[in-house]
Design a protein around this motif. Structure first.
Motif, PDB file in Angstrom:
ATOM      1  N   VAL A  29       0.846  -1.191   0.000  1.00  0.00           N
ATOM      2  CA  VAL A  29       0.000   0.000   0.000  1.00  0.00           C
ATOM      3  C   VAL A  29       0.880   1.239   0.000  1.00  0.00           C
ATOM      4  O   VAL A  29       2.068   1.182   0.342  1.00  0.00           O
ATOM      5  CB  VAL A  29      -0.956   0.055   1.223  1.00  0.00           C
ATOM      6  N   GLY A  30       0.307   2.357  -0.398  1.00  0.00           N
ATOM      7  CA  GLY A  30       1.030   3.620  -0.385  1.00  0.00           C
ATOM      8  C   GLY A  30       0.073   4.757  -0.085  1.00  0.00           C
ATOM      9  O   GLY A  30      -1.143   4.625  -0.233  1.00  0.00           O
ATOM     10  N   LYS A  31       0.627   5.875   0.331  1.00  0.00           N
ATOM     11  CA  LYS A  31      -0.173   7.034   0.715  1.00  0.00           C
ATOM     12  C   LYS A  31      -0.405   7.955  -0.477  1.00  0.00           C
ATOM     13  O   LYS A  31       0.551   8.391  -1.135  1.00  0.00           O
ATOM     14  CB  LYS A  31       0.533   7.801   1.831  1.00  0.00           C
ATOM     15  N   ARG A  32      -1.658   8.236  -0.755  1.00  0.00           N
ATOM     16  CA  ARG A  32      -1.993   9.145  -1.845  1.00  0.00           C
ATOM     17  C   ARG A  32      -1.602  10.575  -1.487  1.00  0.00           C
ATOM     18  O   ARG A  32      -1.705  10.999  -0.331  1.00  0.00           O
ATOM     19  CB  ARG A  32      -3.499   9.088  -2.155  1.00  0.00           C
ATOM     20  N   SER A  33      -1.146  11.293  -2.470  1.00  0.00           N
ATOM     21  CA  SER A  33      -0.712  12.666  -2.257  1.00  0.00           C
ATOM     22  C   SER A  33      -1.857  13.535  -1.740  1.00  0.00           C
ATOM     23  O   SER A  33      -3.023  13.314  -2.063  1.00  0.00           O
ATOM     24  CB  SER A  33      -0.183  13.246  -3.573  1.00  0.00           C
ATOM     25  N   GLU A  94      -0.523   1.014 -13.790  1.00  0.00           N
ATOM     26  CA  GLU A  94      -0.516   1.844 -12.590  1.00  0.00           C
ATOM     27  C   GLU A  94       0.488   1.316 -11.560  1.00  0.00           C
ATOM     28  O   GLU A  94       1.143   2.098 -10.864  1.00  0.00           O
ATOM     29  CB  GLU A  94      -1.921   1.885 -11.981  1.00  0.00           C
ATOM     30  N   LEU A  95       0.610   0.004 -11.452  1.00  0.00           N
ATOM     31  CA  LEU A  95       1.605  -0.570 -10.544  1.00  0.00           C
ATOM     32  C   LEU A  95       3.007  -0.122 -10.946  1.00  0.00           C
ATOM     33  O   LEU A  95       3.844   0.207 -10.093  1.00  0.00           O
ATOM     34  CB  LEU A  95       1.509  -2.096 -10.561  1.00  0.00           C
ATOM     35  N   HIS A  96       3.255  -0.096 -12.238  1.00  0.00           N
ATOM     36  CA  HIS A  96       4.552   0.357 -12.762  1.00  0.00           C
ATOM     37  C   HIS A  96       4.769   1.844 -12.485  1.00  0.00           C
ATOM     38  O   HIS A  96       5.846   2.249 -12.021  1.00  0.00           O
ATOM     39  CB  HIS A  96       4.601   0.080 -14.266  1.00  0.00           C
ATOM     40  N   GLU A  97       3.743   2.650 -12.751  1.00  0.00           N
ATOM     41  CA  GLU A  97       3.882   4.097 -12.594  1.00  0.00           C
ATOM     42  C   GLU A  97       3.946   4.518 -11.134  1.00  0.00           C
ATOM     43  O   GLU A  97       4.682   5.456 -10.783  1.00  0.00           O
ATOM     44  CB  GLU A  97       2.705   4.804 -13.280  1.00  0.00           C
ATOM     45  N   GLU A  98       3.181   3.851 -10.277  1.00  0.00           N
ATOM     46  CA  GLU A  98       3.068   4.289  -8.884  1.00  0.00           C
ATOM     47  C   GLU A  98       4.056   3.611  -7.940  1.00  0.00           C
ATOM     48  O   GLU A  98       4.379   4.169  -6.886  1.00  0.00           O
ATOM     49  CB  GLU A  98       1.646   4.054  -8.382  1.00  0.00           C
ATOM     50  N   ALA A  99       4.516   2.410  -8.299  1.00  0.00           N
ATOM     51  CA  ALA A  99       5.402   1.681  -7.379  1.00  0.00           C
ATOM     52  C   ALA A  99       6.681   1.179  -8.039  1.00  0.00           C
ATOM     53  O   ALA A  99       7.500   0.526  -7.379  1.00  0.00           O
ATOM     54  CB  ALA A  99       4.652   0.503  -6.757  1.00  0.00           C
ATOM     55  N   ASP A 160       8.699   4.691  -4.100  1.00  0.00           N
ATOM     56  CA  ASP A 160       7.695   5.760  -4.046  1.00  0.00           C
ATOM     57  C   ASP A 160       7.625   6.502  -5.379  1.00  0.00           C
ATOM     58  O   ASP A 160       8.579   6.514  -6.170  1.00  0.00           O
ATOM     59  CB  ASP A 160       8.047   6.761  -2.949  1.00  0.00           C
ATOM     60  N   SER A 161       6.504   7.151  -5.600  1.00  0.00           N
ATOM     61  CA  SER A 161       6.309   7.989  -6.780  1.00  0.00           C
ATOM     62  C   SER A 161       5.608   9.271  -6.348  1.00  0.00           C
ATOM     63  O   SER A 161       5.270   9.435  -5.175  1.00  0.00           O
ATOM     64  CB  SER A 161       5.468   7.246  -7.825  1.00  0.00           C
ATOM     65  N   ASP A 166       5.399   6.815   0.653  1.00  0.00           N
ATOM     66  CA  ASP A 166       5.560   5.955   1.830  1.00  0.00           C
ATOM     67  C   ASP A 166       5.046   4.535   1.568  1.00  0.00           C
ATOM     68  O   ASP A 166       4.241   3.990   2.338  1.00  0.00           O
ATOM     69  CB  ASP A 166       4.830   6.564   3.038  1.00  0.00           C
ATOM     70  N   LEU A 167       5.495   3.938   0.479  1.00  0.00           N
ATOM     71  CA  LEU A 167       5.090   2.569   0.177  1.00  0.00           C
ATOM     72  C   LEU A 167       5.538   1.641   1.299  1.00  0.00           C
ATOM     73  O   LEU A 167       6.655   1.741   1.804  1.00  0.00           O
ATOM     74  CB  LEU A 167       5.723   2.111  -1.141  1.00  0.00           C
ATOM     75  N   ARG A 168       4.648   0.752   1.672  1.00  0.00           N
ATOM     76  CA  ARG A 168       4.975  -0.196   2.730  1.00  0.00           C
ATOM     77  C   ARG A 168       4.177  -1.482   2.551  1.00  0.00           C
ATOM     78  O   ARG A 168       3.130  -1.501   1.928  1.00  0.00           O
ATOM     79  CB  ARG A 168       4.708   0.407   4.103  1.00  0.00           C
TER      80      ARG A 168
END
Length: 222
Positions: A29-33, A94-99, A160-161, A166-168
């Motif tokens: 998971v990651g935190k949206r801006s 999206e997985l590629h772009e965001e993580a 992160d992107s 804060d990907l975790r």
């Protein structure tokens, strides 16, 4: 501009990457801006809307037939194989772009819309959710599970992107420790139930469907 309550949901996809090493199940998971209009500052899975060109992107492997059959349930008559492929492509794009995680064949030396040909064969469709009326954005989101080891993902390679911070990796059978949207929590509960029934997550399992009826979010099945 249409009022929020009149917005038609657009196709979207989200991928729940599962790390099942060390005898436990962790998901990314990651935190949206805070700049996002939709769900700012909340932890979510990588994902986003299906772009029009996603349906035209060549893939290295298609969706599993059982996943495709389940995806077709309760969709508009105009929905075709290209649309479903585009939804799967959107999840991995999206997985590629965001993580920073790439699932597929590298074609960075060839002209095209993506630097890789997505491998959709490991995507397991297990949940769907339609954003309730009244929101500034509305999505018809399909949630896919993807085992990291099957897809050749190194969990430490996630980066992160500007879209996900804060990907975790969080253990889904422990306290999450991050603030997530209601629907993200519900989807995780569905995933836990699926893993408890069969840790291999067979393709084509019955999928949960969250939608709004008479102002209340209800759970249906596909």
């Amino acid at each position: 501009m249409k009022k929020p309550g009149l917005l038609r949901p657009v196709d979207a996809a989200s991928v729940v990457v599962i790390d099942r090493s060390e005898d436990r199940f962790r998901v990314l998971v990651g935190k949206r801006s805070s700049k996002h209009v939709f769900m700012p500052d909340l932890y979510v899975f990588p994902g986003g809307r299906r772009d029009r060109h996603d349906s035209r992107i060549a893939v290295s492997a298609p969706l599993h037939p059982a996943a495709t059959a389940r995806l077709l349930l309760r969709t508009p008559a105009r929905t075709n194989q290209a649309t479903l492929r585009g939804i799967g492509v959107a999840a991995l794009r999206e997985l590629h772009e965001e993580a920073g995680l790439t699932i597929g064949t590298d074609v960075s030396d060839q002209p095209g819309m993506l630097s890789f040909r997505p491998d959709l064969s490991g995507l397991r469709f297990f949940a769907r959710a339609v954003t309730p009326p009244g929101q500034p954005r509305r999505f018809d989101t399909r949630f896919f599970a993807l085992f990291a080891d099957e897809a050749g993902i190194d969990p430490t390679a996630a980066t992160d992107s500007h879209e996900l911070l804060d990907l975790r990796w969080i253990d889904i059978f422990e306290q999450f420790g991050v603030e997530m949207p209601f629907i993200t929590v519900k989807v995780l509960e569905e995933l836990k139930g699926c893993l408890q029934k069969d840790p291999s997550l067979p393709f084509g399992v019955q999928a949960a469907f969250f939608l709004t009826r008479r102002g209340q979010i209800v759970r249906d099945t596909l």
